[in-house]
Design an enzyme around this catalytic site. Structure first.
Site, PDB file in Angstrom:
ATOM      1  N   HIS A 112      -7.809  -0.325   2.150  1.00 13.51           N
ATOM      2  CA  HIS A 112      -8.732   0.728   2.016  1.00 13.51           C
ATOM      3  C   HIS A 112      -8.455   1.750   0.933  1.00 13.51           C
ATOM      4  O   HIS A 112      -9.201   2.952   0.694  1.00 13.51           O
ATOM      5  CB  HIS A 112      -8.897   1.551   3.181  1.00 13.51           C
ATOM      6  CG  HIS A 112      -7.832   2.664   3.807  1.00 13.51           C
ATOM      7  ND1 HIS A 112      -7.885   3.838   3.890  1.00 13.51           N
ATOM      8  CD2 HIS A 112      -6.627   1.954   3.774  1.00 13.51           C
ATOM      9  CE1 HIS A 112      -6.816   4.365   4.140  1.00 13.51           C
ATOM     10  NE2 HIS A 112      -6.022   3.285   3.979  1.00 13.51           N
TER      11      HIS A 112
ATOM     12  N   ASP B 237       2.207   6.396   5.794  1.00 15.03           N
ATOM     13  CA  ASP B 237       2.575   5.557   6.781  1.00 15.03           C
ATOM     14  C   ASP B 237       3.111   4.266   6.737  1.00 15.03           C
ATOM     15  O   ASP B 237       3.995   3.793   7.615  1.00 15.03           O
ATOM     16  CB  ASP B 237       1.373   5.576   7.994  1.00 15.03           C
ATOM     17  CG  ASP B 237       0.105   4.713   7.137  1.00 15.03           C
ATOM     18  OD1 ASP B 237      -0.090   5.031   5.962  1.00 15.03           O
ATOM     19  OD2 ASP B 237      -0.646   4.009   7.815  1.00 15.03           O
TER      20      ASP B 237
ATOM     21  N   HIS C  31       0.907  -1.084  -0.010  1.00 12.19           N
ATOM     22  CA  HIS C  31      -0.149  -0.101  -0.028  1.00 12.19           C
ATOM     23  C   HIS C  31       1.045   1.289  -0.090  1.00 12.19           C
ATOM     24  O   HIS C  31       1.869   1.054   0.549  1.00 12.19           O
ATOM     25  CB  HIS C  31      -0.857  -0.237   1.444  1.00 12.19           C
ATOM     26  CG  HIS C  31      -1.776   1.240   1.660  1.00 12.19           C
ATOM     27  ND1 HIS C  31      -2.441   1.914   0.688  1.00 12.19           N
ATOM     28  CD2 HIS C  31      -2.050   1.437   2.862  1.00 12.19           C
ATOM     29  CE1 HIS C  31      -2.973   2.919   1.153  1.00 12.19           C
ATOM     30  NE2 HIS C  31      -2.981   2.630   2.514  1.00 12.19           N
TER      31      HIS C  31
ATOM     32  N   ASP D  84      -3.289  -2.535   5.734  1.00 13.36           N
ATOM     33  CA  ASP D  84      -4.112  -2.051   7.035  1.00 13.36           C
ATOM     34  C   ASP D  84      -5.290  -2.948   7.402  1.00 13.36           C
ATOM     35  O   ASP D  84      -5.942  -2.668   8.473  1.00 13.36           O
ATOM     36  CB  ASP D  84      -4.661  -0.827   6.276  1.00 13.36           C
ATOM     37  CG  ASP D  84      -4.031   0.618   5.996  1.00 13.36           C
ATOM     38  OD1 ASP D  84      -3.120   0.644   7.054  1.00 13.36           O
ATOM     39  OD2 ASP D  84      -3.827   1.077   5.146  1.00 13.36           O
TER      40      ASP D  84
HETATM   41 FE1  FEO Z   1      -3.609   3.265   4.751  1.00 11.88          FE
HETATM   42 FE2  FEO Z   1      -1.983   2.497   7.175  1.00 11.88          FE
HETATM   43  O1  FEO Z   1      -2.260   3.399   5.711  1.00 11.88           O
END
Ligand code: FEO
Length: 396
Positions: free
Chosen positions: A145, A83, A79, A164
């Protein structure tokens, strides 16, 4: 520092004890969070995800203590959100050219954020990466997501790296689900689902069915936030299936904001009426200007019905309530009843505005709402009690 997950897999992420908001200021993280990255060693070595940018130097320095960075053969980015990708620039300055396995959409998000032409290797569901005695299988998970989200599965150790999905914003010194307070864990897991995954519930349900249909043994689920599901790992999958299925508990949540306590007194009288009609129902009452927005949303997620109140001000509603109604609209809750209430002195538009917002957000608005003139007198108070009683009866 690295922690052994299995003989061949290490956690090389970062526990962020200080974090109190995530996604900018959008998501409260009362218990901090973790950015989980994993190092898999076989004949080939692969790094799965990185950490948020502020911890990039620390991450790369710690990783270099675990392995000569030049021995990392592949990077998997499940992803592209910062983060998880935030340490890529720092890492790739040391090992430029290392192939990054990710979805086509992740190439877009990574290029869009870092403006680097890294060595992207686009993968699709079913593609495999051979590590020697083990292999990685990729499973695209769009909208769980982000459109770029992906899971990957490691054979041999039978680990699903879910990014996530199945995560929690939960900093803990323990890495595994069986070692932490179960109540704390599930408080954070449901908050995460309610606030992040609710809009994608249909896709969550379908993706879980797709993954279960692969009949892969799952010894652990390693998400990118919070603890690893090691003991009975499929418990969180079963739980997600319930949450994805228009979830509700025997709960009614009342949200209001108030200027001179009239709407608060109305809300409390409504609670009396609900309780009189249904002593079993769980009731949650929140002043939206004072309570945490994400905690409120979690309680809305758990509810079978909500009541929303504001006085009329400047022909509108109070701003804290307007803000949370906007967020609720975006989350697309299903299968919940709702009604509006509020005090007024002059023009009195608030109830109509709230009802309209609730209908637009997908709630079943069950009546025209209750308008209370000025601060509630005894008659108005009884109207509020009756309003609550009638609302509770809808569920009988
Ligand atoms: Fe959708 Fe933990 O970033």
């Amino acid at each position: 520092m690295p922690i052994k997950v299995t003989e061949n897999v290490s956690w090389v992420g970062k526990v962020d004890w200080e974090l109190r908001t995530f996604h900018g200021e959008e998501y409260s993280t009362h218990k901090g969070s973790t950015y989980n990255a994993y190092l898999v060693k076989d004949e080939k070595t692969v790094l799965i995800d990185t950490v948020w940018g502020p911890f990039a130097k620390e991450f790369v320095a710690n990783l270099a203590k675990e392995i000569d960075l030049k021995q990392i053969d592949y990077i998997i980015m499940n992803h592209g959100e910062p983060d998880h990708s935030g340490a890529l620039p720092e890492l790739l300055r040391v090992i430029p050219g290392t192939p990054i396995y990710c979805t086509a959409n992740a190439v877009k998000s990574l290029r869009g954020q870092y403006h680097e032409d890294w060595n992207f290797q686009v993968v699709k569901t079913g593609d495999k990466l051979n590590l020697g005695s083990r292999e990685i299988t990729f499973v695209e998970a769009p909208m769980l997501h982000w459109p770029d989200s992906m899971f990957c599965y490691l054979s041999g150790d039978n680990i699903l790296f879910s990014n996530d999905a199945f995560g929690q914003h939960y900093a803990t010194e323990f890495l595994f689900n069986d070692l932490v307070d179960q109540n704390e864990l599930y408080v954070e897991a449901i908050k995460y689902y309610a606030n992040i995954l609710t809009p994608f519930s249909k896709l969550v349900d379908k993706k879980i069915k797709d993954v279960l249909a692969l009949n892969l043994p799952v010894a652990m689920i390693c998400p990118s936030h919070g603890v690893i599901w090691r003991e009975n790992p499929l418990q969180i999958v079963t739980q997600y299936q319930q949450w994805a299925g228009n979830y509700q508990e025997n709960q009614v949540t009342i949200l209001y904001d108030t200027m001179w306590d009239g709407t608060r007194k109305s809300a409390e009288a409504i609670v009396e009426g609900i309780k009189a009609a249904d002593p079993e129902v769980s009731l949650k009452l929140y002043n939206t200007a004072r309570a945490d927005k994400n905690d409120i949303i979690t309680e809305v997620f758990r509810s079978k019905g909500i009541l929303v109140g504001s006085p009329t001000v400047n022909r509108g509603i109070l701003s804290s309530l307007a803000g949370i109604l906007e967020e609720i609209k975006g989350l697309g809750f299903k299968n919940k009843k709702a009604a509006a209430f509020g005090t007024y002195g002059w023009s009195g538009e608030s109830v109509k505005i709230i009802s309209s917002n609730l209908a637009e957000a997908g709630f079943e608005v069950v009546n025209d709402g209750l308008k209370v003139l000025w601060n509630p007198d005894q008659d108005s108070r009884e109207s509020c009690v009756g309003f609550g009683r009638e609302f509770a009866k809808l569920f009988k």
